[in-house]
Design a protein around this motif. Structure first.
Motif, PDB file in Angstrom:
ATOM      1  N   ALA A  79     -27.427  22.167 -23.917  1.00  0.00           N
ATOM      2  CA  ALA A  79     -28.718  22.832 -23.697  1.00  0.00           C
ATOM      3  C   ALA A  79     -28.830  23.326 -22.260  1.00  0.00           C
ATOM      4  CB  ALA A  79     -29.864  21.889 -24.038  1.00  0.00           C
ATOM      5  N   VAL A  80     -28.338  22.532 -21.311  1.00  0.00           N
ATOM      6  CA  VAL A  80     -28.406  22.934 -19.903  1.00  0.00           C
ATOM      7  C   VAL A  80     -27.553  24.177 -19.674  1.00  0.00           C
ATOM      8  CG1 VAL A  80     -27.850  22.252 -17.532  1.00  0.00           C
ATOM      9  CG2 VAL A  80     -28.960  20.611 -19.073  1.00  0.00           C
ATOM     10  N   ARG A  81     -26.318  24.189 -20.193  1.00  0.00           N
ATOM     11  CA  ARG A  81     -25.457  25.369 -20.043  1.00  0.00           C
ATOM     12  C   ARG A  81     -26.120  26.608 -20.639  1.00  0.00           C
ATOM     13  NH1 ARG A  81     -21.479  21.717 -20.939  1.00  0.00           N
ATOM     14  NH2 ARG A  81     -21.404  22.103 -23.173  1.00  0.00           N
ATOM     15  N   ARG A  82     -26.703  26.457 -21.810  1.00  0.00           N
ATOM     16  CA  ARG A  82     -27.356  27.593 -22.454  1.00  0.00           C
ATOM     17  C   ARG A  82     -28.540  28.070 -21.613  1.00  0.00           C
ATOM     18  NH1 ARG A  82     -28.551  28.354 -28.794  1.00  0.00           N
ATOM     19  NH2 ARG A  82     -26.323  28.743 -28.679  1.00  0.00           N
ATOM     20  N   LEU A  83     -29.303  27.151 -21.078  1.00  0.00           N
ATOM     21  CA  LEU A  83     -30.468  27.539 -20.270  1.00  0.00           C
ATOM     22  C   LEU A  83     -30.055  28.171 -18.946  1.00  0.00           C
ATOM     23  CD1 LEU A  83     -32.709  24.579 -21.286  1.00  0.00           C
ATOM     24  CD2 LEU A  83     -33.321  27.003 -21.511  1.00  0.00           C
ATOM     25  N   VAL A  84     -28.945  27.751 -18.372  1.00  0.00           N
ATOM     26  CA  VAL A  84     -28.437  28.425 -17.172  1.00  0.00           C
ATOM     27  C   VAL A  84     -28.125  29.882 -17.520  1.00  0.00           C
ATOM     28  CG1 VAL A  84     -26.468  28.560 -15.573  1.00  0.00           C
ATOM     29  CG2 VAL A  84     -27.593  26.358 -15.996  1.00  0.00           C
ATOM     30  N   PHE A  85     -27.448  30.092 -18.639  1.00  0.00           N
ATOM     31  CA  PHE A  85     -27.137  31.456 -19.078  1.00  0.00           C
ATOM     32  C   PHE A  85     -28.417  32.246 -19.340  1.00  0.00           C
ATOM     33  CE2 PHE A  85     -26.594  34.436 -22.616  1.00  0.00           C
ATOM     34  CZ  PHE A  85     -25.680  35.307 -22.062  1.00  0.00           C
ATOM     35  N   LEU A  86     -29.347  31.644 -20.054  1.00  0.00           N
ATOM     36  CA  LEU A  86     -30.594  32.337 -20.381  1.00  0.00           C
ATOM     37  C   LEU A  86     -31.349  32.757 -19.125  1.00  0.00           C
ATOM     38  CD1 LEU A  86     -31.859  30.116 -23.342  1.00  0.00           C
ATOM     39  CD2 LEU A  86     -30.915  32.437 -23.496  1.00  0.00           C
ATOM     40  N   THR A  87     -31.419  31.870 -18.143  1.00  0.00           N
ATOM     41  CA  THR A  87     -32.148  32.220 -16.917  1.00  0.00           C
ATOM     42  C   THR A  87     -31.452  33.352 -16.179  1.00  0.00           C
ATOM     43  OG1 THR A  87     -31.077  30.418 -15.673  1.00  0.00           O
ATOM     44  CG2 THR A  87     -33.249  29.968 -16.623  1.00  0.00           C
ATOM     45  N   ARG A  88     -30.117  33.370 -16.188  1.00  0.00           N
ATOM     46  CA  ARG A  88     -29.394  34.471 -15.539  1.00  0.00           C
ATOM     47  C   ARG A  88     -29.665  35.785 -16.264  1.00  0.00           C
ATOM     48  NH1 ARG A  88     -29.239  30.648 -12.895  1.00  0.00           N
ATOM     49  NH2 ARG A  88     -27.562  29.811 -11.665  1.00  0.00           N
ATOM     50  N   MET A  89     -29.684  35.754 -17.584  1.00  0.00           N
ATOM     51  CA  MET A  89     -29.935  36.979 -18.336  1.00  0.00           C
ATOM     52  C   MET A  89     -31.363  37.472 -18.124  1.00  0.00           C
ATOM     53  SD  MET A  89     -27.111  37.931 -19.653  1.00  0.00           S
ATOM     54  CE  MET A  89     -26.466  37.323 -18.094  1.00  0.00           C
ATOM     55  N   LEU A  91     -33.155  36.948 -15.432  1.00  0.00           N
ATOM     56  CA  LEU A  91     -33.190  37.490 -14.073  1.00  0.00           C
ATOM     57  C   LEU A  91     -32.591  38.891 -14.021  1.00  0.00           C
ATOM     58  CD1 LEU A  91     -32.209  34.376 -11.941  1.00  0.00           C
ATOM     59  CD2 LEU A  91     -34.409  35.556 -11.945  1.00  0.00           C
ATOM     60  N   SER A  92     -31.657  39.162 -14.905  1.00  0.00           N
ATOM     61  CA  SER A  92     -31.030  40.483 -14.930  1.00  0.00           C
ATOM     62  C   SER A  92     -31.865  41.493 -15.706  1.00  0.00           C
ATOM     63  CB  SER A  92     -29.625  40.393 -15.534  1.00  0.00           C
ATOM     64  OG  SER A  92     -29.693  40.160 -16.926  1.00  0.00           O
ATOM     65  N   GLY A  93     -32.978  41.033 -16.275  1.00  0.00           N
ATOM     66  CA  GLY A  93     -33.870  41.951 -16.976  1.00  0.00           C
ATOM     67  C   GLY A  93     -33.666  42.037 -18.474  1.00  0.00           C
ATOM     68  N   MET A  94     -32.845  41.169 -19.042  1.00  0.00           N
ATOM     69  CA  MET A  94     -32.643  41.232 -20.491  1.00  0.00           C
ATOM     70  C   MET A  94     -33.941  40.860 -21.200  1.00  0.00           C
ATOM     71  SD  MET A  94     -29.873  39.344 -23.001  1.00  0.00           S
ATOM     72  CE  MET A  94     -28.491  40.426 -22.681  1.00  0.00           C
ATOM     73  N   GLU A 122     -23.920  46.872 -23.485  1.00  0.00           N
ATOM     74  CA  GLU A 122     -25.142  47.673 -23.337  1.00  0.00           C
ATOM     75  C   GLU A 122     -26.012  47.137 -22.208  1.00  0.00           C
ATOM     76  OE1 GLU A 122     -29.103  48.679 -25.957  1.00  0.00           O
ATOM     77  OE2 GLU A 122     -27.204  48.487 -27.022  1.00  0.00           O
ATOM     78  N   HIS A 123     -26.131  45.815 -22.126  1.00  0.00           N
ATOM     79  CA  HIS A 123     -26.938  45.221 -21.048  1.00  0.00           C
ATOM     80  C   HIS A 123     -26.289  45.468 -19.688  1.00  0.00           C
ATOM     81  CE1 HIS A 123     -29.941  42.796 -19.185  1.00  0.00           C
ATOM     82  NE2 HIS A 123     -29.037  41.971 -18.691  1.00  0.00           N
ATOM     83  N   ARG A 124     -24.965  45.371 -19.621  1.00  0.00           N
ATOM     84  CA  ARG A 124     -24.263  45.663 -18.371  1.00  0.00           C
ATOM     85  C   ARG A 124     -24.557  47.087 -17.917  1.00  0.00           C
ATOM     86  NH1 ARG A 124     -18.155  46.558 -18.880  1.00  0.00           N
ATOM     87  NH2 ARG A 124     -19.037  48.417 -19.838  1.00  0.00           N
ATOM     88  N   ASP A 125     -24.519  48.030 -18.861  1.00  0.00           N
ATOM     89  CA  ASP A 125     -24.792  49.421 -18.514  1.00  0.00           C
ATOM     90  C   ASP A 125     -26.227  49.594 -18.016  1.00  0.00           C
ATOM     91  OD1 ASP A 125     -22.185  49.935 -19.257  1.00  0.00           O
ATOM     92  OD2 ASP A 125     -22.714  50.844 -21.188  1.00  0.00           O
TER      93      ASP A 125
END
Length: 178
Positions: A79-89, A91-94, A122-125
């Motif tokens: 859950a922590v790994r997933r939430l780290v990813f989610l917060t990064r996404m 922050l990137s505006g996803m 698509e998100h990277r672009d």
């Protein structure tokens, strides 16, 4: 705002020592020092987001969280790994709908890898376009700073006493003022 603080902390972790790399992401997501389980308060503090946001992510179906004997949330390493990813996404505006779709694909299994890849490309672009937009905005701010007698940052080269541009930007004629 918590996301600003999280991004500041993430950028400080990476330092100013050159371009970002996959290794830099691994450093950000290194959970070796993270306890095997965490409370909502501990995780909220670690991610620099509110417990409310963590509960929202759970309600939105982005993360499954176990409960202890008292009904309190207990976040495991997954859950922590997933939430780290989610917060990064985030922050990137996803957008949340894209995050929800991505997580549903992850949870559906390996056969969804091509669709996940398409979504991330698509998100990277989108991120790259936003960076270009922000760079253009920075150029406008730098121009105005020099107009008022200030100096530009190191990523802007001067084209004269009263004009600045990004490197490799062709000089442009000034528009007449109205």
């Amino acid at each position: 705002m918590a996301t600003d603080e999280l991004m500041t902390r993430a950028l400080e972790t990476l330092g100013d020592d050159g371009p970002l790399s996959v290794e830099a992401i691994h450093r950000l997501t290194d959970l070796a020092d993270v306890p095997e389980s965490m409370t909502i308060a501990e995780l909220a503090d670690m991610l620099d987001i509110s417990p409310h946001t963590l509960r929202y992510y759970e309600r939105a179906g982005l993360v499954e969280v176990a409960r202890d004997g008292y009904g309190h949330r207990v976040y495991d390493a997954h859950a922590v790994r997933r939430l780290v990813f989610l917060t990064r996404m985030r922050l990137s505006g996803m957008p949340m709908r894209d995050l929800q779709h991505y997580i549903s694909l992850v949870d559906a299994g390996q056969h969804t890898t091509p669709e996940r890849l398409d979504l991330l490309i698509e998100h990277r672009d989108t991120i790259r376009r936003r960076i270009r937009e922000l760079t253009l905005s920075l150029t406008a701010v730098e121009y105005k700073i020099t107009t008022y007698g200030g100096s530009t940052g190191p990523d802007v080269q001067s084209l004269g006493t009263d004009r600045t541009a990004l490197p490799q930007e062709p000089p442009r004629r000034a528009l007449p003022a109205d």
